[in-house]
Design a protein around this motif. Structure first.
Motif, short mmCIF file in Angstrom:
data_model
loop_
_atom_site.label_atom_id
_atom_site.label_comp_id
_atom_site.label_asym_id
_atom_site.label_seq_id
_atom_site.Cartn_x
_atom_site.Cartn_y
_atom_site.Cartn_z
N THR A 139 -3.10 -0.49 -4.91
CA THR A 139 -4.40 -0.30 -4.49
C THR A 139 -4.87 -1.60 -3.68
O THR A 139 -4.44 -2.62 -4.15
CB THR A 139 -5.17 0.25 -5.50
N GLU A 140 -5.83 -1.45 -2.82
CA GLU A 140 -6.39 -2.48 -2.15
C GLU A 140 -7.12 -3.71 -3.05
O GLU A 140 -6.74 -4.81 -2.82
CB GLU A 140 -7.47 -2.23 -0.97
N ASN A 141 -7.80 -3.25 -4.18
CA ASN A 141 -8.44 -4.22 -4.95
C ASN A 141 -7.43 -4.97 -6.01
O ASN A 141 -7.82 -5.78 -6.59
CB ASN A 141 -9.39 -3.41 -5.71
N LEU A 145 0.68 -1.10 0.07
CA LEU A 145 -0.09 -0.01 0.05
C LEU A 145 0.79 1.42 -0.01
O LEU A 145 0.33 2.17 -0.74
CB LEU A 145 -0.94 -0.02 1.20
#
Length: 429
Positions: free
Chosen positions: A50-52, A45
């Motif tokens: 990105t998280e997705n 991160l």
């Protein structure tokens, strides 16, 4: 509490996007999930991932139980990769849950998880990381299956250099707690003696024993536990299946056959609970097939198994030194030096033991663990084997005292315990 595990985190960072499957192995509750799902996740991160684009799948979580089916696991991962032009990071935690018992037992049955991982390897925009608590199915086999496309990172419970800063106690008190309760990270969050001991006892009973019996279809749980107690009581002592079978007979325990004992020992190694160390004939430059030594990968689990009744600090210190050497990435054997002595005019052969023969690339060290060096006689006893080694590699005695590093006229170097445990470069004096 966040415990820094920079040694392992930096290894993961260095291996990022290297085209290999990163296989993080080690004993359960040693911090594999924390390393991957917390420390490395935060790192990704921090560099803009990105998280997705980070797909996290903890297979020991009931919410992800259906993905223990390897094909469903693959379909789920595929459904999350929505943009073929972007890089994705796949984390599969406790991947052995996606291997069925039938696949484990029958060598003719293909392991579908390997097919899943192979398929992911063919995707140029996917970087795969898996964790597991069984070496047979998640390191050895993967290295063979992928012909050099697997990349193992072996994680240990906390080293003393990680434990001491986090526990908030004086060195001597921290050391005693470390020897007694070990280095599983959760120990640092347990409030007191009772909570720590209950945690370890529960972990042994409900996690490790259950996993062993379930994974290997062990029906004689009592026999396995008895074997573990024998190994725990004799850490640092020479042993083999025959000697253990004789111990069962002499103690009146239910007899366990030698093949069964051999299998049980193999299961304990594969689950990272114990480590078998081979003996090496230093002068003859060859390995000795038997007996071996066994060390526990976490001393707290060893002590819990024995109900905290056997606290022999010299043996525990030797075990802790072994674990520290493994943590630093060394290959470790037990050394044997044969000497010939005159005894009343008769020449006799005698084998002297070197606690650890330590190798890393071109470097080698011979190390003795000596809890107390009370007098000159004890010093001579500890250095006898080292003086009979006919080469110029460093010869070291690690003592339980806190004395400064010094070298005697025979060329033997003496290092205090804390100097060794807390300084990763302590052997490079």
């Amino acid at each position: 509490m966040e415990i820094k595990r920079d040694r392992y985190l930096n290894k993961l960072i260095a291996k990022k996007n290297n085209g290999l499957i990163k296989v993080i192995t080690g004993i359960r509750r040693s911090g594999k999930s924390y390393l991957l799902f917390e420390l490395y996740y935060k790192y990704l991160l921090s560099i803009g991932i990105t998280e997705n684009h980070i797909i996290r799948i903890p297979l020991d979580d009931i919410e992800f139980e259906k993905y223990c089916d390897a094909y469903k696991l693959y379909e789920y991962i595929k459904s999350r990769i929505s943009d073929l032009t972007q890089q994705y990071y796949v984390f599969i935690d406790e991947a052995q849950y996606a291997i069925t018992k039938e696949e484990m037992r029958n060598p003719d049955v293909p392991i579908r998880l390997y097919g899943v991982l192979n398929s992911l390897l063919r995707k140029n925009n996917v970087d795969v990381y898996i964790t597991g608590s069984n070496s047979k199915f998640l390191s050895t086999d993967i290295m063979t299956e992928f012909r050099g496309r697997g990349d193992e990172i072996r994680i240990s419970p906390l080293a003393f250099s990680e434990f001491y800063p986090a526990c908030g106690k004086e060195k001597a008190d921290a050391w005693q707690e470390y020897l007694y309760f070990g280095g599983l990270p959760q120990i640092l969050s347990e409030a007191d003696y009772e909570a720590k001991s209950n945690y370890l006892s529960r972990l042994h009973r409900e996690i490790y024993m259950r996993d062993l019996c379930d994974r290997y279809d062990i029906l004689d749980r009592r026999g396995m536990e008895s074997l573990m107690k024998v190994i725990s009581s004799a850490i640092g002592s020479l042993s083999n299946p025959q000697k253990i079978a004789d111990t069962f007979k002499s103690s009146g325990e239910k007899a366990i056959s030698m093949p069964t004992i051999s299998n049980y020992l193999k299961y304990l190694e594969e689950s990272f609970l114990v480590s078998k160390v081979e003996r090496y004939d230093i002068k003859g430059r060859k390995y000795i097939s038997t007996p071996f030594k066994y060390y526990y990968m976490d001393l707290g689990l060893r002590n819990a198994l024995l109900n905290f009744r056997q606290f022999e600090e010299p043996h525990l210190m030797e075990n802790a030194i072994y674990n520290e050497l493994i943590y630093r990435g060394f290959n470790v054997d037990v050394g044997v030096v044969e000497v010939r002595k005159d005894d009343n005019g008769k020449k006799i052969r005698k084998k002297l033991e070197v606690d650890f023969v330590v190798n890393h690339a071109s470097r080698r060290y011979y190390i003795q663990s000596a809890f107390a060096l009370r007098d000159q006689e004890k010093i001579e006893q500890e250095q006898a084997s080292l003086l009979n080694i006919p080469d110029s590699f460093k010869k070291i005695i690690i003592s339980g005292s806190n004395t400064p590093i010094w070298r005697n006229e025979a060329g033997i170097t003496f290092i205090g315990l804390f100097d060794f445990m807390l300084n990763e470069n302590s052997l490079e004096f």
